[in-house]
Design a protein around this motif. Structure first.
Motif, PDB file in Angstrom:
ATOM      1  N   CYS A  63       0.843  -1.203   0.000  1.00  0.00           N
ATOM      2  CA  CYS A  63       0.000   0.000   0.000  1.00  0.00           C
ATOM      3  C   CYS A  63       0.873   1.246   0.000  1.00  0.00           C
ATOM      4  O   CYS A  63       1.963   1.272   0.562  1.00  0.00           O
ATOM      5  CB  CYS A  63      -1.010  -0.012   1.142  1.00  0.00           C
ATOM      6  N   ASN A  64       0.374   2.271  -0.659  1.00  0.00           N
ATOM      7  CA  ASN A  64       1.154   3.475  -0.869  1.00  0.00           C
ATOM      8  C   ASN A  64       1.617   4.193   0.393  1.00  0.00           C
ATOM      9  O   ASN A  64       2.786   4.522   0.501  1.00  0.00           O
ATOM     10  CB  ASN A  64       0.358   4.449  -1.748  1.00  0.00           C
TER      11      ASN A  64
ATOM     12  N   THR B  32      -9.166   8.329  -6.865  1.00  0.00           N
ATOM     13  CA  THR B  32      -8.543   7.000  -6.774  1.00  0.00           C
ATOM     14  C   THR B  32      -7.500   6.878  -7.871  1.00  0.00           C
ATOM     15  O   THR B  32      -7.596   7.541  -8.900  1.00  0.00           O
ATOM     16  CB  THR B  32      -9.547   5.845  -6.995  1.00  0.00           C
ATOM     17  N   CYS B  34      -5.890   3.389  -7.990  1.00  0.00           N
ATOM     18  CA  CYS B  34      -5.770   1.945  -8.210  1.00  0.00           C
ATOM     19  C   CYS B  34      -7.126   1.280  -8.422  1.00  0.00           C
ATOM     20  O   CYS B  34      -7.204   0.079  -8.576  1.00  0.00           O
ATOM     21  CB  CYS B  34      -5.030   1.276  -7.047  1.00  0.00           C
ATOM     22  N   TYR B  35      -8.208   2.066  -8.408  1.00  0.00           N
ATOM     23  CA  TYR B  35      -9.523   1.450  -8.537  1.00  0.00           C
ATOM     24  C   TYR B  35      -9.914   1.322 -10.000  1.00  0.00           C
ATOM     25  O   TYR B  35      -9.763   2.266 -10.782  1.00  0.00           O
ATOM     26  CB  TYR B  35     -10.573   2.276  -7.799  1.00  0.00           C
ATOM     27  N   GLN B  42      -8.662  -2.760  -5.022  1.00  0.00           N
ATOM     28  CA  GLN B  42      -7.273  -3.150  -4.824  1.00  0.00           C
ATOM     29  C   GLN B  42      -6.852  -2.724  -3.416  1.00  0.00           C
ATOM     30  O   GLN B  42      -6.065  -3.384  -2.765  1.00  0.00           O
ATOM     31  CB  GLN B  42      -6.355  -2.437  -5.824  1.00  0.00           C
ATOM     32  N   CYS B  45      -3.874   2.336  -3.135  1.00  0.00           N
ATOM     33  CA  CYS B  45      -3.456   3.737  -3.219  1.00  0.00           C
ATOM     34  C   CYS B  45      -3.904   4.527  -1.996  1.00  0.00           C
ATOM     35  O   CYS B  45      -3.257   5.485  -1.616  1.00  0.00           O
ATOM     36  CB  CYS B  45      -3.933   4.397  -4.513  1.00  0.00           C
ATOM     37  N   LEU B 126       3.423   3.227  -9.795  1.00  0.00           N
ATOM     38  CA  LEU B 126       2.592   3.345  -8.594  1.00  0.00           C
ATOM     39  C   LEU B 126       2.524   2.038  -7.802  1.00  0.00           C
ATOM     40  O   LEU B 126       2.120   2.029  -6.656  1.00  0.00           O
ATOM     41  CB  LEU B 126       1.156   3.693  -8.993  1.00  0.00           C
ATOM     42  N   CYS B 128       0.357  -0.194  -8.235  1.00  0.00           N
ATOM     43  CA  CYS B 128      -1.053  -0.368  -7.888  1.00  0.00           C
ATOM     44  C   CYS B 128      -1.497  -1.812  -8.099  1.00  0.00           C
ATOM     45  O   CYS B 128      -2.468  -2.264  -7.501  1.00  0.00           O
ATOM     46  CB  CYS B 128      -1.939   0.567  -8.701  1.00  0.00           C
TER      47      CYS B 128
END
Lengths: 656, 264
Positions: A63-64, B32, B34-35, B42, B45, B126, B128
């Motif tokens: 997770c970020n 968002t 990563c959605y 997910q 993010c 990212l 993601c």
């Protein structure tokens, strides 16, 4: 050392000791839940920098906020420690710590940065001093830092399996990697995955939300998955490889039970030549002779033993320490160390009238199970009605086995109520589904016989009184409440505690008055080079604890043989240290929506299964396992201690 | 249906609908990265965090993509706390990865300064995981996965790696990647898959049987054919998207009345 200052789990630590760490002088502990400081000279900024690095190294990166936030925190503390920081950086640390702890996916991010917020508030002067060029020379002491990672489930597990990791691997569909993670600490995943009493699940934080994860079934799933022939490649990859740098040093192990097999496996991997001496014609110890096949099929035991043998371990059957050879013999044959893991195969008598009359139909539970498991059916008393006295797992195993060997009725007599039964609640329910009749608040008074054969058990009604030392309410006799339960066979299964009379005499090895082998912290007996573990040390205990002993002994033996050292293993010090930190807080309130209950396991129908020894639980499919694994909250916690470097060498860092 | 409240709006939403979907259906903007609607949550993010409370749930911060609506749920999508958390997360992302258009757009909307937190190390994307998920669950190729960093590392998501044997070259990953870390480039005969600027796979292209356009890879065509039953296979034609549209439109043409013949 005394804590001079500290806070842990939101409470101040008053005058408490910092966790004991052998000869090390622990100056401070920093972790998910606070800080404990024992040495006023400790450098808070450096401590933060080291902890931030440890947290960054522990972040999984998924997770970020945790991935990027822990990196930013580590960078900021580094900058401040080097004297390049400014006030703005302190604000950034607070802001990032707040964001990471509130928005991260799992507990590494959620729990770790909280301590920074606390320290920024209470040790502001230290940080300000660091911004202005560092600390005064007088306070400069070198420290060594060491970090560890744990989790409530890992902490509760006697062998400390990395549970969140192997669950994470299942979630990602990497079943071979998951199995490898288990095998790094435990060579018997199929056995433990079926019969473990799963202390981990009692400490699972998901249980504080809805239901704990089915950790045991997940373990069984990955073990079973590697058995499927189509996945032979997985099995090879996940198998334990024997070290090529083999030294021909010989180690003897007494007993091919869970502790002996575990110890043998790890020693063989390290390159030792291991011989196991087993008294019985079967390996597996209590896992084989004490547990019925419907819970643990024999194939599973055989396969896992075969895997240990593949590492080069030799098992000699039908040879017992005492009757067949002595410790001196082993020494003379060139064994450099011995591990005694002979278990505790004795029983406690009911101590009631009629027990010693020699009536046909009376048998202790452990013998009943052993005879059936070894195929000695002639030695099992026959009849139609069986009454088992006791409330533990052995009692339940006996009473369920009764149907499977032809009894028509099967009863349990237990002196307290269902709630107090020490047996696994799942087992209690399964037995009831199969038709076992429970007589709670009932105590045996007299075994009734006629013509040398049992005809029944005279019992007394009980009431629950005040709680006793174990916290369970003490059963009290109801006067004049005698009644009889008809029976052909009576099984005594009220535990094996405190009865080691079957233990043989071992010269040079001290035992307690009751016969348990006395060992030091490293599980070495009073005889140098002779180690002991499992039930013969603890008394009847759970299987995974025996495995944990076997693993620790393998490390102690390796160090004893290769370096002649007998100081306490770091592993054991770590364990004691972590135990003092309240990793699991059962009163914690976790704010996530409830309602994603556990994925239940398919099982054979009670009335179909009760007449044979087929396995009751069918285990998870891959999809079910992934769904269950996805419920894991990944409650990893990072903790670190600083200890004073006596030789004043450059401060070293090791992250375990 | 369950009753929920989003900010000050009372709503009835179908069972199983997430807070994020419910908010978006009402035009409430929750950022968002990563959605993706087709792939479900997910949860990586964390930009979609909201404050949530309800029966049995104290007010707390949760990702809305993963929060299924339940009776009595109240969420706050733009509270001061949420806005400040989002700003911090975006600031961290800007400092730790090459900013994409999407990220910059979100940053501008939230008023985040570009150089909030400087970082020496940068993530290649990212992370993601949309490409990993789509390749595994929609395409069934499972050619993309996360590396686990170095040995003994606890890193689960280090960067994206490609197994070129498993890759069918469909291009879905490139299509779904929010930061163009994955791209496909087609020449006359060949498609290259580019990950983090390096070519990770080369695949042969096939030509549309009508117009001759090199429109997809042979491997993808084969993987589609392998999934068809014999009936479907017999009607299968190798057509590019444009010819395919025209071909099926013509086939449907006879079903409708010709122009001018209005239906009364």
């Amino acid at each position: 050392m005394k804590s001079i200052f500290g806070t842990w789990n939101g409470k101040p630590v008053e005058g408490a000791m910092t966790p004991d760490y052998g000869d090390l002088k622990v100056a401070a502990v920093i972790g998910w839940s606070g800080i404990r400081v024992a040495d006023p000279r400790v450098d808070i900024v450096e401590l933060c920098r080291e902890y931030a690095r440890a947290v960054l190294d522990s972040s999984c990166g998924q997770c970020n906020p945790c991935r990027t936030g822990t990196r930013a925190l580590a960078d900021l503390f580094e900058k401040i420690k080097e004297g390049r920081g400014d006030e703005k950086d302190l604000e950034d640390i607070a802001e990032i710590s707040r964001a990471v702890s509130t928005t991260s996916m799992c507990d590494i991010g959620q729990s770790s940065p909280k301590v920074f917020l606390y320290l920024l508030e209470h040790f502001r002067d230290d940080f300000t001093a660091a911004l202005n060029g560092g600390r005064s020379e007088a306070k400069r002491v070198r420290y060594t830092y060491r970090s560890m990672i744990t989790a409530p489930c890992m902490q509760a597990c006697p062998i400390h399996l990395d549970i969140p990791k192997y669950i994470e691997e299942i979630k990602a569909g990497r079943f071979a990697e998951s199995l490898q993670c288990i095998k790094d600490r435990l060579p018997l995943p199929g056995i433990v995955g079926r019969v473990c009493v799963r202390p981990c699940e009692s400490s699972c934080r998901r249980g504080l939300v809805d239901e704990p994860l089915q950790i045991r079934h997940l373990k069984r799933f990955v073990a079973d998955y590697a058995r499927v022939p189509a996945d032979k490649s997985v099995k090879v990859a996940a198998g334990l490889e024997r070290s090529s740098a083999a030294s021909p040093l010989k180690v003897a192990i007494i007993g091919a039970g869970p502790s002996g097999l575990t110890c043998a496996s790890f020693l063989a991997i390290k390159g030792y030549e291991v011989t196991i001496f087993e008294m019985l014609p079967e390996s597996g110890g209590m896992a084989t002779v004490g547990i019925p096949d419907y819970r643990l099929p024999r194939d599973i035991v055989h396969e896992e033993v075969a895997e240990v043998e593949r590492l080069g371990v030799k098992i000699v059957y039908g040879r017992a320490l005492g009757p067949h050879f002595t410790l001196d013999d082993l020494e003379a044959e060139g064994f450099k160390a011995v591990f005694i893991g002979m278990g505790c195969h004795c029983h406690k008598s009911l101590d009631i009238e009629g027990e010693d009359r020699g009536y046909y139909g009376y048998i202790p539970g452990v013998y009943f199970l052993r005879n059936i498991n070894l195929g000695l059916l002639d030695e099992v008393p026959k009849g139609k009605k069986m009454v088992v006295v006791g409330g533990g797992n052995v009692a339940i195993d006996c009473v369920r086995t009764a149907f499977r060997v032809g009894f028509e009725e099967s009863h349990i007599v237990y002196r307290r109520s269902r709630k107090e039964m020490p047996a696994d609640s799942v087992e209690i329910d399964d037995a009831e589904a199969e038709g076992v009749k429970y007589h709670f608040l009932t105590a045996p008074k007299r075994i009734l016989g006629e013509n040398g054969k049992i005809i029944g058990l005279e019992c007394l009604r009980m009431e629950l009184g005040e709680p006793d030392a174990s916290g369970r309410r003490r059963p009290v006799v109801v006067p004049g409440s005698e009644f009889m339960i008809e029976a052909d066979v009576i099984v005594a299964a009220i535990g094996q505690e405190g009865d080691f009379n079957c233990m043989c005499n071992l010269p040079g090895v001290e035992v307690t008055k009751k016969g348990a082998i006395i060992v030091d912290e490293n599980l070495m007996t009073s005889r140098k080079g002779v180690f002991a573990g499992g039930d013969c040390v603890t008394g009847p205990d759970v299987l995974i604890k025996a495995c944990a002993h076997g693993r620790l002994v393998s490390m102690a033996i390796d160090r004893f043989i290769s370096a002649g050292q007998t100081e306490t293993l770091t592993e054991i010090l770590d364990e004691k240290f972590l135990r003092g930190l309240e990793v699991f807080d059962p009163s914690e309130k976790i704010d996530i929506p409830r309602g994603t209950g556990r994925v239940s396991v398919r099982h054979e129908l009670p009335l179909e299964r009760r007449r044979d020894f087929r396995e009751v639980d069918k285990g998870y499919s891959a999809g079910e396992a992934i769904a269950e694994a996805s419920r894991c909250l990944r409650c990893y916690r990072v903790v670190m201690y600083a200890c004073i470097d006596d030789d004043r060498s450059a401060s070293t860092v090791s992250h375990a | 249906m369950v009753s929920i409240r989003i900010d000050n709006l009372k709503l009835q939403v179908p069972d199983g609908m997430t807070a994020l979907e419910a908010a978006r259906s009402e035009g409430i903007d929750i950022p968002t990265l990563c959605y993706h609607k087709a792939l479900g949550p997910q949860g990586v993010c964390r930009l979609c965090v909201v404050e949530a409370e309800g029966p049995g749930l104290n007010r707390t911060v949760l990702p809305s993509c993963n929060l299924t609506g339940f009776e009595g749920l109240k969420i706050y999508t733009h509270s001061p706390l949420i806005l400040s958390l989002r700003k911090t997360i975006v600031g961290l992302l800007l400092a730790n990865t090459t900013p994409s258009e999407q990220l910059i757009e979100i940053a501008v909307k939230l008023g985040v300064e570009p150089a909030r937190f400087r970082s020496a190390r940068q993530d290649p994307c990212l992370l993601c995981g949309l490409c990993v998920k789509v390749c595994r669950s929609s395409i069934g190729a499972a050619a993309l996965s996360f590396s686990g960093g170095e040995q003994n590392s606890r890193v689960v998501a280090g960067h994206i790696v490609m197994n070129e044997q498993a890759c069918v070259g469909c291009g879905t990953c490139a299509n779904i990647c929010p930061v163009q870390a994955l791209r496909i480039e087609d020449s006359a005969k060949e498609r290259t898959v580019v990950l983090y600027g390096a070519v990770v796979n080369r695949l042969e292209l096939v030509e549309c049987e009508i117009c001759g356009l090199a429109h997809t890879t042979r491997k993808f065509m084969d993987s589609v054919l392998a999934r068809l039953d014999p009936d479907q296979k017999s009607g299968f034609r190798n057509l590019c998207p444009e010819c395919s549209r025209r071909h099926f439109a013509e086939a449907l043409g006879g079903l409708f009345p010709p122009d001018g013949d209005s239906v009364s």
